[in-house]
Design an enzyme around this catalytic site. Structure first.
Site, PDB file in Angstrom:
ATOM      1  N   ASN A   9     135.739  -1.248  46.779  1.00 39.87           N
ATOM      2  CA  ASN A   9     135.170  -0.472  47.886  1.00 39.87           C
ATOM      3  C   ASN A   9     134.619  -1.464  48.898  1.00 39.87           C
ATOM      4  O   ASN A   9     133.558  -2.041  48.689  1.00 39.87           O
ATOM      5  CB  ASN A   9     134.051   0.443  47.349  1.00 39.87           C
ATOM      6  N   LYS A  11     133.487  -0.912  51.774  1.00 39.83           N
ATOM      7  CA  LYS A  11     132.442  -0.354  52.640  1.00 39.83           C
ATOM      8  C   LYS A  11     132.731  -0.747  54.099  1.00 39.83           C
ATOM      9  O   LYS A  11     133.892  -0.825  54.482  1.00 39.83           O
ATOM     10  CB  LYS A  11     131.056  -0.805  52.193  1.00 39.83           C
ATOM     11  N   HIS A  95     130.287   9.245  47.370  1.00 42.50           N
ATOM     12  CA  HIS A  95     129.586   7.973  47.135  1.00 42.50           C
ATOM     13  C   HIS A  95     128.097   8.144  47.465  1.00 42.50           C
ATOM     14  O   HIS A  95     127.740   8.860  48.403  1.00 42.50           O
ATOM     15  CB  HIS A  95     130.205   6.879  48.007  1.00 42.50           C
ATOM     16  N   GLU A  97     126.105   6.325  48.995  1.00 45.17           N
ATOM     17  CA  GLU A  97     125.754   6.005  50.387  1.00 45.17           C
ATOM     18  C   GLU A  97     126.080   7.179  51.306  1.00 45.17           C
ATOM     19  O   GLU A  97     125.372   7.439  52.279  1.00 45.17           O
ATOM     20  CB  GLU A  97     126.474   4.720  50.825  1.00 45.17           C
ATOM     21  N   GLU A 172     128.168   5.862  39.090  1.00 49.22           N
ATOM     22  CA  GLU A 172     127.537   4.828  39.918  1.00 49.22           C
ATOM     23  C   GLU A 172     126.054   5.121  40.036  1.00 49.22           C
ATOM     24  O   GLU A 172     125.635   5.850  40.955  1.00 49.22           O
ATOM     25  CB  GLU A 172     128.162   4.855  41.313  1.00 49.22           C
ATOM     26  N   GLY A 178     124.610  -2.656  44.594  1.00 49.33           N
ATOM     27  CA  GLY A 178     124.185  -3.756  45.469  1.00 49.33           C
ATOM     28  C   GLY A 178     122.852  -4.383  45.094  1.00 49.33           C
ATOM     29  O   GLY A 178     122.305  -5.172  45.849  1.00 49.33           O
ATOM     30  N   SER A 217     126.926  -3.205  40.823  1.00 50.03           N
ATOM     31  CA  SER A 217     126.750  -4.636  40.561  1.00 50.03           C
ATOM     32  C   SER A 217     127.680  -5.168  39.468  1.00 50.03           C
ATOM     33  O   SER A 217     127.288  -5.995  38.644  1.00 50.03           O
ATOM     34  CB  SER A 217     125.281  -4.928  40.225  1.00 50.03           C
TER      35      SER A 217
HETATM   36  C1  PEP Z   1     129.690   0.587  45.357  1.00 52.05           C
HETATM   37  O1  PEP Z   1     129.015   0.742  46.361  1.00 52.05           O
HETATM   38  O2  PEP Z   1     130.610   1.383  45.120  1.00 52.05           O
HETATM   39  C2  PEP Z   1     129.366  -0.511  44.464  1.00 52.05           C
HETATM   40  C3  PEP Z   1     129.723  -0.419  43.223  1.00 52.05           C
HETATM   41  O3  PEP Z   1     128.689  -1.567  45.026  1.00 52.05           O
HETATM   42  P1  PEP Z   1     128.263  -2.963  44.303  1.00 52.05           P
HETATM   43  O4  PEP Z   1     129.401  -3.381  43.419  1.00 52.05           O
HETATM   44  O5  PEP Z   1     128.058  -3.898  45.429  1.00 52.05           O
HETATM   45  O6  PEP Z   1     127.039  -2.673  43.518  1.00 52.05           O
END
Ligand code: PEP
Length: 268
Positions: A9, A11, A95, A97, A172, A178, A217
């Site tokens: 992803n 973003k 998601h 976000e 998630e 992040g 992460s």
């Molecule tokens: C995401 O936003 O889908 C995600 C998993 O981000 P990160 O790997 O940076 O935690």
């Protein structure tokens, strides 16, 4: 048996030049890894570029969101058929976000799931709790609400099509995205099993077939433990998907582990 799946992803990152380098590194690094499936979800303006550079490779591409409508006065939005027009086979939906920054709800996310299915896109539907909800022990309550909204929205025809399209769910936890705080493999396993059971309430065969991937992460150095859990079928990767070597290293872990085997026989 379920094949592992790794989804990048991106973003809101990238430009023509850096994307070319990144996609070049990924296509090269994944060229002979045929035991798992790989997807990159790129910003909409770069879908043409993704199509150009990924066509004929073992990497699929997808959008990061799509509206539940086919057309209309929705400035800035993307319709599901616009993604399929550009060769997308997947779309990220729900998601955290989108939920937290753009006020998407369980109901709008579920409606988008339904619209994606109608347009022949495979949804990668994200569910997960915030840190406050996690601390309060509400993980399962929150995820049940997110899952049940989807299950209630799909009629029998669309549910059958969703199985055919191999819909994907992604756990998630928002507190892991992040933040550098990865869920423990045991916590991820327990939530993934919960999600699988939620699907089994509707259809046991579907629950055993569909992939549930982990995001938050995820890095090359923690992927093996997470992907070894019986209900973790790969990962959704944010930050680490922007570095070709890191993304390829995670994909190599997915490729090296045999597909999952957990089977639900009864509903809990
Ligand atoms: C995401 O936003 O889908 C995600 C998993 O981000 P990160 O790997 O940076 O935690």
């Amino acid at each position: 048996m379920r094949r592992n799946l790794v989804v990048g992803n991106w973003k809101m990152h990238g430009d023509l030049q850096s994307n070319q380098l990144l996609l070049g590194g990924i296509t090269q690094g994944l060229a002979n890894l045929n035991e798992a499936d790989y997807v990159v979800c790129v910003p909409s303006p770069y879908l043409f570029q993704a199509r150009e550079l990924l066509q004929g490779t073992n990497i699929s591409w997808g959008g990061q969101n799509a509206l539940q409508y086919e057309e209309g006065a929705f400035t800035g939005a993307v319709a599901p058929h616009m993604l399929t027009d550009l060769g997308c086979t997947y779309v990220l939906l729900g998601h955290s976000e989108r939920r937290n920054l753009f006020h998407e709800t369980n109901l709008t996310a579920a409606a988008r799931f339904d619209a994606a299915i109608k347009a022949n896109l495979t949804p990668i539907f994200c569910v997960g709790e915030t840190s406050v909800e996690y601390e309060a022990g509400l993980t399962e309550v929150i995820i049940a609400g997110q899952m049940d909204a989807v299950m209630a929205t799909l009629d029998e025809t669309h549910f059958a099509k969703a199985i055919e399209l191999n819909m994907v769910f992604s756990y998630e936890p928002a507190w892991a995205i992040g933040s550098g705080k990865t869920a423990t493999p045991e916590h991820a396993q327990s939530v993934h099993a919960f999600i699988r059971n939620r699907i089994a309430r509707r259809n046991i065969e579907a629950a055993n077939k569909i992939r549930i991937i982990y995001g938050g992460s995820l890095k090359a150095n923690n992927a093996a433990k997470l992907f070894s859990m019986p209900d973790v079928d790969g990962g959704l990767v944010g930050g680490a998907s922007l570095v070709a070597e890191e993304f390829v290293a995670i994909c190599k872990v997915a490729n090296s582990l045999k597909s999952r085997q957990s089977e639900i026989a009864t509903i809990h």
